[in-house]
Design an enzyme around this catalytic site. Structure first.
Site, PDB file in Angstrom:
ATOM      1  N   HIS A 287      38.883  39.928  31.325  1.00  0.00           N
ATOM      2  CA  HIS A 287      39.349  39.565  32.676  1.00  0.00           C
ATOM      3  C   HIS A 287      39.912  38.140  32.692  1.00  0.00           C
ATOM      4  O   HIS A 287      39.206  37.175  32.964  1.00  0.00           O
ATOM      5  CB  HIS A 287      38.189  39.700  33.673  1.00  0.00           C
ATOM      6  CG  HIS A 287      38.644  39.684  35.101  1.00  0.00           C
ATOM      7  ND1 HIS A 287      37.976  40.337  36.095  1.00  0.00           N
ATOM      8  CD2 HIS A 287      39.705  39.101  35.709  1.00  0.00           C
ATOM      9  CE1 HIS A 287      38.597  40.160  37.250  1.00  0.00           C
ATOM     10  NE2 HIS A 287      39.647  39.394  37.040  1.00  0.00           N
TER      11      HIS A 287
ATOM     12  N   ASP B 297      43.775  44.081  40.300  1.00  0.00           N
ATOM     13  CA  ASP B 297      42.902  42.911  40.504  1.00  0.00           C
ATOM     14  C   ASP B 297      43.517  41.842  41.411  1.00  0.00           C
ATOM     15  O   ASP B 297      44.668  41.473  41.263  1.00  0.00           O
ATOM     16  CB  ASP B 297      42.529  42.270  39.160  1.00  0.00           C
ATOM     17  CG  ASP B 297      41.569  41.113  39.371  1.00  0.00           C
ATOM     18  OD1 ASP B 297      40.633  41.265  40.169  1.00  0.00           O
ATOM     19  OD2 ASP B 297      41.781  40.046  38.774  1.00  0.00           O
TER      20      ASP B 297
ATOM     21  N   ASP C  30      36.977  36.029  34.491  1.00  0.00           N
ATOM     22  CA  ASP C  30      37.904  35.951  35.629  1.00  0.00           C
ATOM     23  C   ASP C  30      38.576  34.570  35.634  1.00  0.00           C
ATOM     24  O   ASP C  30      38.681  33.915  36.669  1.00  0.00           O
ATOM     25  CB  ASP C  30      37.196  36.235  36.965  1.00  0.00           C
ATOM     26  CG  ASP C  30      38.190  36.395  38.127  1.00  0.00           C
ATOM     27  OD1 ASP C  30      39.414  36.445  37.872  1.00  0.00           O
ATOM     28  OD2 ASP C  30      37.735  36.464  39.280  1.00  0.00           O
TER      29      ASP C  30
ATOM     30  N   ASN D 287      48.670  40.651  37.980  1.00  0.00           N
ATOM     31  CA  ASN D 287      49.199  40.064  39.232  1.00  0.00           C
ATOM     32  C   ASN D 287      50.060  38.830  38.970  1.00  0.00           C
ATOM     33  O   ASN D 287      49.813  37.742  39.476  1.00  0.00           O
ATOM     34  CB  ASN D 287      48.063  39.758  40.219  1.00  0.00           C
ATOM     35  CG  ASN D 287      47.058  38.764  39.693  1.00  0.00           C
ATOM     36  OD1 ASN D 287      46.975  38.531  38.487  1.00  0.00           O
ATOM     37  ND2 ASN D 287      46.294  38.156  40.586  1.00  0.00           N
TER      38      ASN D 287
ATOM     39  N   HIS E 277      34.027  41.722  38.188  1.00  0.00           N
ATOM     40  CA  HIS E 277      33.262  40.615  38.803  1.00  0.00           C
ATOM     41  C   HIS E 277      32.290  41.055  39.903  1.00  0.00           C
ATOM     42  O   HIS E 277      32.422  40.678  41.071  1.00  0.00           O
ATOM     43  CB  HIS E 277      34.173  39.509  39.321  1.00  0.00           C
ATOM     44  CG  HIS E 277      35.424  39.961  40.028  1.00  0.00           C
ATOM     45  ND1 HIS E 277      35.431  40.930  41.004  1.00  0.00           N
ATOM     46  CD2 HIS E 277      36.712  39.561  39.903  1.00  0.00           C
ATOM     47  CE1 HIS E 277      36.658  41.097  41.444  1.00  0.00           C
ATOM     48  NE2 HIS E 277      37.448  40.287  40.783  1.00  0.00           N
TER      49      HIS E 277
HETATM   50 ZN   LIG Z   1      39.473  39.991  41.133  1.00  0.00          ZN
END
Ligand SMILES: [Zn+2]
Length: 424
Positions: A57, A149, A302, A91, A229
């Site tokens: 991530h 995400d 993340d 993204n 997450h």
């Molecule tokens: Zn996220």
């Protein structure tokens, strides 16, 4: 070219190995045997020799947001954190919702990245949640998973079809679990601090609702859905019950959700603003319990870089997220192994190697003969201080500046080549 990593504690959970020994690398691959002459000797006395760590991530921000991070700088941060493989989120701008963007990321990574960069593709076009991206074509062009995400598909029928397409092409669906109606414009955990600071609350029910939806769809479609997450006690409870029934639902934990609670937002520090937000002490404890009992199987950062000027604004206008690659391993070793002893060191390594490799069906995460020699050397007892000014990432947005941690990677090897080494 032959390299011998000498006298380290080799922890290779995939092969059920935990012993002091030598690891031999020949022409970029793990080799059998230890007797041969080596061109290069690496003394690993006192160190852990682990399969190269995987972080599933990571936001590399390229294409489109190169002032926050690039594929090159993000890969350098990954190497400095002990990671040999990272999965980047779609993204970007453009969103990675077409084979051509996936191809561009792979080509760029091949040119400039010091670690393996595996792209993920979007579930929906432009991650808008309205129509599906071409999931089969994304998988064929090299996407190892699909995820929206940062956003979350609200239409459950659309999500069901995404899971069915993903099953056909053999990749998992990763999901950022957020019910838009329950969360609204929430920016901090709904609770004491959202009330006393007057900031819009983001209730745990907003995550749990979608975790429950994902459990139902994983069961209906008999396919892997991975909750990204995970931050709430209720999510852990739902997943524990579903996994006991054999549902293909998995979850990951990020270091900030167990290192901090929503107390950290009391001074409106925008480096304590992430999505999902920092939660209560009770949620934090439930995450650690979920890690300890195997409900939550994957550790991930993340990693979400933002420029200082973007974070230096009013709390509710600041972007969500913090950088994580360079503090992640130290925080997890400190918070899971050294302090409460929730799990042991081999399990930490397993959660960074075997577990993500299994979810994404990767040919890595093990020190098997013939496998690419991706190796991380870790000093589990090294005490160090987090100094953002020394980060390799292009961004500095971390709430952990000045933290004293115990344990970190000291050398990262990708396909037999050292791509980063701690200066001592
Ligand atoms: Zn996220």
């Amino acid at each position: 070219m032959t390299t011998r990593i000498r006298n380290g504690r080799i922890i290779d959970p995939a092969n059920d190995r935990d012993e002091i020994g030598d690891l031999l690398i020949v022409d970029g691959k793990i080799a059998d045997g230890i007797a041969r002459e080596a061109d290069e000797e690496i003394d690993a006395s006192g160190l852990i020799v682990a399969p190269g760590l995987i972080d599933i991530h990571v936001h590399l921000r390229e294409p489109g947001f190169g002032w926050k991070e690039t594929i090159e700088s993000g890969a350098r941060a990954a190497a400095a954190g002990g990671f040999t493989t990272i999965v980047c989120m779609p993204n970007t701008s453009p969103v990675a919702d077409s084979p051509s963007t996936i191809a561009w990321i792979k080509q760029r990574a091949a040119q400039v990245a010091s670690v393996n960069v595996l792209p993920s593709g979007a579930i929906s076009r432009n991650i808008a949640g309205e129509e599906l991206a071409p999931i089969a074509a994304l998988a064929q062009s090299g996407a190892v998973a699909v995820t929206d995400d940062g956003k979350c598909i609200q239409n459950h029928e659309l999500m069901r079809r995404a899971v069915e397409y993903a099953r056909m092409v053999g990749i998992p669906v990763l999901d950022h679990c957020q019910d838009y109606h329950l969360v609204g414009d929430g920016v901090v955990n709904e609770g004491r601090w959202s009330t006393s600071l007057g900031l819009p609350g983001w209730p745990c029910a907003g995550e749990e609702m979608i975790v429950m939806r994902n459990i139902l769809l994983a069961e209906l479609c008999d396919h892997d859905i991975h909750c990204q997450h995970v931050s709430c006690a209720g999510s852990v409870r739902l997943m524990r019950e579903a996994r006991a029934r054999g549902v293909k639902i998995t979850g990951e934990v990020c270091p900030h959700h167990i290192a901090l609670t929503d107390d950290a937002v009391r001074n409106f520090d925008t480096n304590a603003k992430m999505n999902p937000p920092l939660r209560s002490q009770q949620d934090r404890d439930a995450l650690i319990e979920g890690i300890a009992d195997g409900t939550l199987t994957i550790l991930a950062s993340d990693h979400a870089p933002h420029a200082t000027f973007e974070k230096e604004v009013e709390f509710d206008r600041a972007p969500f997220g913090i950088v994580g690659l360079e503090t992640e391993l130290g925080l997890f070793l400190d918070l899971l192994v050294h302090k409460p002893r929730a799990i042991d060191l081999p399990r930490v390594i397993e959660m960074f190697t075997v577990e993500p490799a299994k979810l994404l069906k990767l040919n890595s995460g093990a020190l098997s003969a013939g496998a690419p020699a991706d190796v991380t050397l870790i000093d589990p007892d090294l005490e160090w201080t987090v100094q953002p000014e020394r980060f390799h990432s292009a961004s500095r947005n971390t709430p952990f500046s000045g933290w004293q941690l115990k344990g970190r990677a000291v050398r990262t090897i990708v396909s037999g080549r050292t791509v980063w080494q701690l200066e001592r």
